[in-house]
Design a protein around this motif. Structure first.
Motif, PDB file in Angstrom:
ATOM      1  N   GLY A  19       0.763  -1.239   0.000  1.00 58.49           N
ATOM      2  CA  GLY A  19       0.000   0.000   0.000  1.00 58.49           C
ATOM      3  C   GLY A  19       0.791   1.283   0.000  1.00 58.49           C
ATOM      4  N   ALA A  20       2.094   1.231  -0.238  1.00 57.26           N
ATOM      5  CA  ALA A  20       2.858   2.471  -0.310  1.00 57.26           C
ATOM      6  C   ALA A  20       2.340   3.336  -1.459  1.00 57.26           C
ATOM      7  N   PRO A  21       2.320   4.656  -1.303  1.00 57.30           N
ATOM      8  CA  PRO A  21       1.811   5.517  -2.387  1.00 57.30           C
ATOM      9  C   PRO A  21       2.549   5.308  -3.697  1.00 57.30           C
ATOM     10  N   LEU A 364       0.697  19.177  -8.930  1.00 52.55           N
ATOM     11  CA  LEU A 364      -0.123  18.133  -8.304  1.00 52.55           C
ATOM     12  C   LEU A 364       0.496  16.752  -8.442  1.00 52.55           C
ATOM     13  N   GLY A 365       1.355  16.578  -9.414  1.00 55.12           N
ATOM     14  CA  GLY A 365       1.891  15.255  -9.687  1.00 55.12           C
ATOM     15  C   GLY A 365       3.278  15.049  -9.143  1.00 55.12           C
ATOM     16  N   PRO A 366       3.822  13.854  -9.356  1.00 56.78           N
ATOM     17  CA  PRO A 366       3.148  12.725  -9.994  1.00 56.78           C
ATOM     18  C   PRO A 366       2.107  12.116  -9.059  1.00 56.78           C
ATOM     19  N   TRP A 367       1.017  11.598  -9.642  1.00 52.72           N
ATOM     20  CA  TRP A 367      -0.051  11.019  -8.830  1.00 52.72           C
ATOM     21  C   TRP A 367       0.383   9.645  -8.317  1.00 52.72           C
ATOM     22  N   PHE A 368      -0.435   9.060  -7.446  1.00 47.50           N
ATOM     23  CA  PHE A 368      -0.080   7.845  -6.725  1.00 47.50           C
ATOM     24  C   PHE A 368      -0.147   6.590  -7.593  1.00 47.50           C
ATOM     25  N   ASP A 369       0.751   5.636  -7.315  1.00 50.94           N
ATOM     26  CA  ASP A 369       0.657   4.307  -7.919  1.00 50.94           C
ATOM     27  C   ASP A 369      -0.516   3.533  -7.330  1.00 50.94           C
ATOM     28  N   VAL A 370      -0.675   3.645  -6.026  1.00 50.52           N
ATOM     29  CA  VAL A 370      -1.702   2.908  -5.289  1.00 50.52           C
ATOM     30  C   VAL A 370      -2.667   3.926  -4.699  1.00 50.52           C
ATOM     31  N   CYS A 371      -3.932   3.843  -5.076  1.00 52.04           N
ATOM     32  CA  CYS A 371      -4.907   4.829  -4.612  1.00 52.04           C
ATOM     33  C   CYS A 371      -5.034   4.761  -3.090  1.00 52.04           C
ATOM     34  N   ARG A 372      -5.281   5.912  -2.497  1.00 49.19           N
ATOM     35  CA  ARG A 372      -5.267   6.054  -1.051  1.00 49.19           C
ATOM     36  C   ARG A 372      -6.598   5.669  -0.435  1.00 49.19           C
ATOM     37  N   PRO A 373      -6.648   5.486   0.887  1.00 47.38           N
ATOM     38  CA  PRO A 373      -7.913   5.119   1.541  1.00 47.38           C
ATOM     39  C   PRO A 373      -8.997   6.167   1.294  1.00 47.38           C
ATOM     40  N   ALA A 387      -9.745  -2.929  -6.679  1.00 46.30           N
ATOM     41  CA  ALA A 387      -8.338  -3.271  -6.839  1.00 46.30           C
ATOM     42  C   ALA A 387      -7.507  -1.987  -6.887  1.00 46.30           C
ATOM     43  N   ALA A 388      -6.191  -2.140  -6.836  1.00 46.62           N
ATOM     44  CA  ALA A 388      -5.236  -1.045  -7.073  1.00 46.62           C
ATOM     45  C   ALA A 388      -5.354   0.109  -6.084  1.00 46.62           C
ATOM     46  N   GLY A 389      -5.869  -0.149  -4.901  1.00 46.18           N
ATOM     47  CA  GLY A 389      -5.958   0.892  -3.892  1.00 46.18           C
ATOM     48  C   GLY A 389      -6.186   0.292  -2.514  1.00 46.18           C
ATOM     49  N   ILE A 390      -5.908   1.097  -1.486  1.00 43.20           N
ATOM     50  CA  ILE A 390      -6.118   0.667  -0.115  1.00 43.20           C
ATOM     51  C   ILE A 390      -7.588   0.749   0.211  1.00 43.20           C
ATOM     52  N   ALA A 391      -8.125  -0.261   0.869  1.00 40.22           N
ATOM     53  CA  ALA A 391      -9.528  -0.261   1.236  1.00 40.22           C
ATOM     54  C   ALA A 391      -9.798   0.866   2.240  1.00 40.22           C
ATOM     55  N   PRO A 392     -10.991   1.500   2.170  1.00 35.40           N
ATOM     56  CA  PRO A 392     -11.322   2.593   3.096  1.00 35.40           C
ATOM     57  C   PRO A 392     -11.252   2.135   4.552  1.00 35.40           C
TER      58      PRO A 392
END
Length: 392
Positions: A19-21, A364-373, A387-392
């Motif tokens: 989950g790293a950004p 604003l960039g670069p944007w995240f590899d893994v979407c945030r909560p 997928a591709a992001g941390i669950a809320p």
């Protein structure tokens, strides 16, 4: 841009699961998943397609027919599937040119070929570690999170969760391959429109409007990007970058005024959506001394139905009725600069390029590899597995 990790990432590759950004470990992938919206390819497809788009909302066919006339005007054929076929071929050619041995699988959310078919085909061919590219550059529910929910839904419904992993390249709104694809069209349009003795043309950057509550929730919840959220902030930043880079090509562009407008609203009148509407704005421009305008579809990667109908028909007709000369500039489509930029992003992710070395043309960039909560919440339905992001 710093956020706090609160969990792991479902359906992810080993390099992204923590989950790293921004990933720090290089990752091998087996294939690229080109994820599209989909569109009808004949008159008989139009209503079934619109049922898919509006599934779960209980909209009767007679109301869908009000939208269907846009597609029926073009023989019931949306341009989007042909555009994605061309994009798939262009991506494959660029991969081959660079000597990268990765197949490209194409699947849609709302019409064939469906994402289920693409992911199943990849698995049948033994390609179980996929890197997705969705045909939308910006952050919002419909342009990012919904695709991530699609990936989770498909992996679950096909029984491939645990076998196939799907990561997603970062949102590419400010990657130079995307931004620079707009610049020549803007410079050419303004040069053609600008006549001696007349004021400079106005540049209208346009994108799909979304409900203001969805806009406010776009992007990570802990980033304060204003009432329009990441969606509006990203579009404004890209428009500014396009104009800045246009001025580097033609110094006169520094004197050209621009603004961000919206189009293709589809919600009830009682629901606030992002404004101003492009047609409303066009009707106001003559009173401000404007005599010509360039319409830049900065929110679109190719000539979608919203570009061909809402801009090439409605907006250009509004300009003609207002006595304004107008040009609609090209979308990226299969521009080599854009296609090359996509593969740059694929290589960036595979190599885990450090954040500070990643190309971006806005602050604003670069944007995240893994979407945030809690990123890009759907106001009406809440959070579903993605997928591709941390669950809320």
């Amino acid at each position: 841009m710093e956020t706090t990790d609160t969990g792991i990432v479902p359906f992810a590759s080993p390099a992204s699961a923590a989950g790293a950004p921004f990933v720090t470990e290089p990752q091998r992938y087996d294939g690229i998943l080109l994820a599209g919206f989909g569109g009808p390819e004949g008159q008989e497809d139009v209503i079934p397609f619109l049922r898919n788009v509006t599934r779960g909302r209980g909209i009767p066919d007679e109301r869908l027919e009000e939208v269907a006339h846009h597609y029926r005007h073009f023989g019931g054929v949306s341009p989007i599937n042909a555009q994605n076929r061309a994009l798939k071929q262009a991506l494959e050619a660029e991969l081959a040119r660079r000597g990268i041995d990765l197949p490209v699988y194409w699947g849609n959310r709302n019409w064939g070929p469906y994402l289920e078919d693409a992911v199943s085909q990849a698995a049948e061919e033994g390609n179980t570690r996929l890197l997705a590219f969705a045909t939308s550059a910006y952050s919002s529910f419909s342009s990012c999170r919904q695709y991530r929910e699609d990936f989770a839904r498909v992996l679950t419904s096909t029984g491939l969760a645990g076998t196939v992993t799907i990561d997603k390249i970062r949102q590419f709104f400010d990657h130079p391959g995307f931004v620079d694809a707009f610049v020549p069209g803007v410079v050419d349009a303004v040069s053609e429109l600008w006549r001696e003795g007349e004021p400079a043309p106005r540049v209208l950057f346009t994108t799909h409007s979304i409900p203001t509550e969805d806009a406010r929730r776009s992007g990570p919840r802990d980033l304060d990007l204003g009432e329009g959220g990441a969606y509006e902030a990203q579009h404004r930043a890209v428009a500014e970058a396009v104009m800045r880079r246009a001025a580097e090509r033609d110094a006169r562009m520094a004197d050209v005024a621009w603004e961000l407008v919206y189009q293709s609203r589809s919600g009830p009148a009682s629901q606030p959506w992002l404004e101003p509407d492009i047609v409303d704005r066009i009707t106001e421009l003559p009173a401000e001394g404007v005599t010509s305008l360039a319409i830049v579809p900065v929110g679109f990667v190719s000539d979608h139905m919203e570009v061909m109908w809402d801009l090439d028909n409605e907006a250009l007709e509004a300009a003609e009725e207002a006595g304004l000369r107008a040009i609609r500039t090209p979308t990226p489509g299969v521009d080599p600069v854009y296609v090359s930029g996509i593969i740059d992003l694929v290589e960036e992710r595979m190599a885990a390029v450090p954040r500070e070395d990643r190309p971006h043309v806005t602050d604003l960039g670069p944007w995240f590899d893994v979407c945030r909560p809690a990123c890009c919440e759907n106001v009406r339905a809440g959070f579903k597995p993605a997928a591709a992001g941390i669950a809320p």
